[in-house]
Design a protein around this motif. Structure first.
Motif, PDB file in Angstrom:
ATOM      1  N   THR A 159       0.838  -1.184   0.000  1.00  0.00           N
ATOM      2  CA  THR A 159       0.000   0.000   0.000  1.00  0.00           C
ATOM      3  C   THR A 159       0.880   1.243   0.000  1.00  0.00           C
ATOM      4  O   THR A 159       1.882   1.297   0.695  1.00  0.00           O
ATOM      5  N   MET A 161       2.245   4.647   1.064  1.00  0.00           N
ATOM      6  CA  MET A 161       2.236   5.326   2.353  1.00  0.00           C
ATOM      7  C   MET A 161       2.187   6.834   2.163  1.00  0.00           C
ATOM      8  O   MET A 161       2.987   7.406   1.442  1.00  0.00           O
ATOM      9  N   PHE A 164      -1.405  10.462   6.033  1.00  0.00           N
ATOM     10  CA  PHE A 164      -2.670  10.119   6.676  1.00  0.00           C
ATOM     11  C   PHE A 164      -2.807   8.628   7.005  1.00  0.00           C
ATOM     12  O   PHE A 164      -3.635   8.258   7.816  1.00  0.00           O
ATOM     13  N   ASN A 165      -2.010   7.749   6.391  1.00  0.00           N
ATOM     14  CA  ASN A 165      -2.134   6.323   6.664  1.00  0.00           C
ATOM     15  C   ASN A 165      -0.817   5.690   7.115  1.00  0.00           C
ATOM     16  O   ASN A 165      -0.681   4.474   7.113  1.00  0.00           O
ATOM     17  N   GLU A 167       0.658   5.359  10.089  1.00  0.00           N
ATOM     18  CA  GLU A 167       0.616   4.497  11.279  1.00  0.00           C
ATOM     19  C   GLU A 167       0.026   3.126  10.952  1.00  0.00           C
ATOM     20  O   GLU A 167       0.515   2.100  11.433  1.00  0.00           O
ATOM     21  N   GLU A 168      -1.015   3.094  10.143  1.00  0.00           N
ATOM     22  CA  GLU A 168      -1.647   1.823   9.770  1.00  0.00           C
ATOM     23  C   GLU A 168      -0.678   0.947   8.983  1.00  0.00           C
ATOM     24  O   GLU A 168      -0.578  -0.255   9.215  1.00  0.00           O
ATOM     25  N   ILE A 169       0.071   1.521   8.074  1.00  0.00           N
ATOM     26  CA  ILE A 169       1.025   0.758   7.275  1.00  0.00           C
ATOM     27  C   ILE A 169       2.202   0.303   8.125  1.00  0.00           C
ATOM     28  O   ILE A 169       2.695  -0.816   7.978  1.00  0.00           O
TER      29      ILE A 169
END
Length: 178
Positions: A159, A161, A164-165, A167-169
Motif C-alpha cells: 500500500t 504510504m 494520513f495512513n 501508522e496503519e502501514i
C-alpha cells in the motif's frame, strides 16, 4: 556592441502580457512565475527574444504531482527552468494542469532542447505535450500500462504510504526484533 540593460522579468511579462501572470512566488532568491498553460509558448518566446531578458537556455523541465492535496484544483505542475546566459540569472515558469487530461503545448519551437526534456521527465506522469515532434515514451516500454511517477501509482504489492495512513502501514511492516 553594447549589452542592453537587464529588465525585471516579472514586470516585463506583466507589462507585455497582463493576463499571462497568475502568481509570482519568490523563495531563497528563486523566482517562479505561474502562468496559464495556453500562454506558455508566448511567454517563453517573449522571455527569449526580448532585449534585456534574453532567457536563451531551457535548462530543465520538471513535473510535480500534488496528490492527495484536496485544497488544490489542479493535480500537476510543470516547471520550466530557464537561464539567461547573457545576464547570468534564472527564472522558473510554472503551469498547473488538471488531473483528467494533463496537456500543455510543447516548447520545442522556442527551445529545441525541449524535444529531449519533455518526453524524458514528465511523460511517466502522463502529461502530454501537444505538438511535440516525437511523442514516443522513452523511459517506459510502449505497452506499459499506467504512469509510475504518479503518487497514487501502486508500488508492487504494498500500500502506498502517505501522512494520513502511515501508522496503519507501519503496523504491518516487518521490523527487526531486538
Amino acid at each position: 556592441m553594447q549589452i542592453p540593460q537587464a529588465l525585471d522579468p516579472v514586470a516585463a511579462i506583466k507589462q507585455a502580457m497582463p493576463a499571462a501572470v497568475l502568481d509570482v512566488k519568490t523563495f531563497r532568491d528563486e523566482t517562479t512565475v505561474v502562468i496559464p498553460a495556453d500562454k506558455i509558448v508566448d511567454v517563453a518566446r517573449y522571455l527569449r527574444d526580448t532585449p534585456g531578458l534574453v532567457y536563451n537556455f531551457l535548462s530543465d523541465i520538471s513535473a510535480v504531482d500534488y496528490y492527495p492535496d484536496t485544497n488544490r484544483p489542479e493535480r500537476f505542475g510543470v516547471c520550466y527552468h530557464l537561464l539567461s546566459m547573457l545576464y547570468n540569472r534564472r527564472l522558473r515558469l510554472k503551469v498547473y494542469l488538471q488531473e483528467d487530461d494533463p496537456r500543455v503545448p510543447t516548447l520545442n519551437p522556442v527551445w529545441p532542447a525541449a524535444a529531449w526534456l519533455e518526453p524524458r521527465n514528465p511523460r511517466p506522469d502522463g502529461i502530454t505535450f501537444d505538438g511535440h515532434p516525437d511523442p514516443r515514451r522513452i523511459l517506459l516500454p510502449d505497452d506499459w500500462d499506467g504512469h509510475p511517477h504518479r503518487r497514487d501509482y501502486p508500488l508492487g504489492y504494498e500500500t502506498v504510504m502517505f501522512s494520513f495512513n502511515a501508522e496503519e502501514i507501519a503496523k504491518h511492516k516487518p521490523y527487526a526484533k531486538e
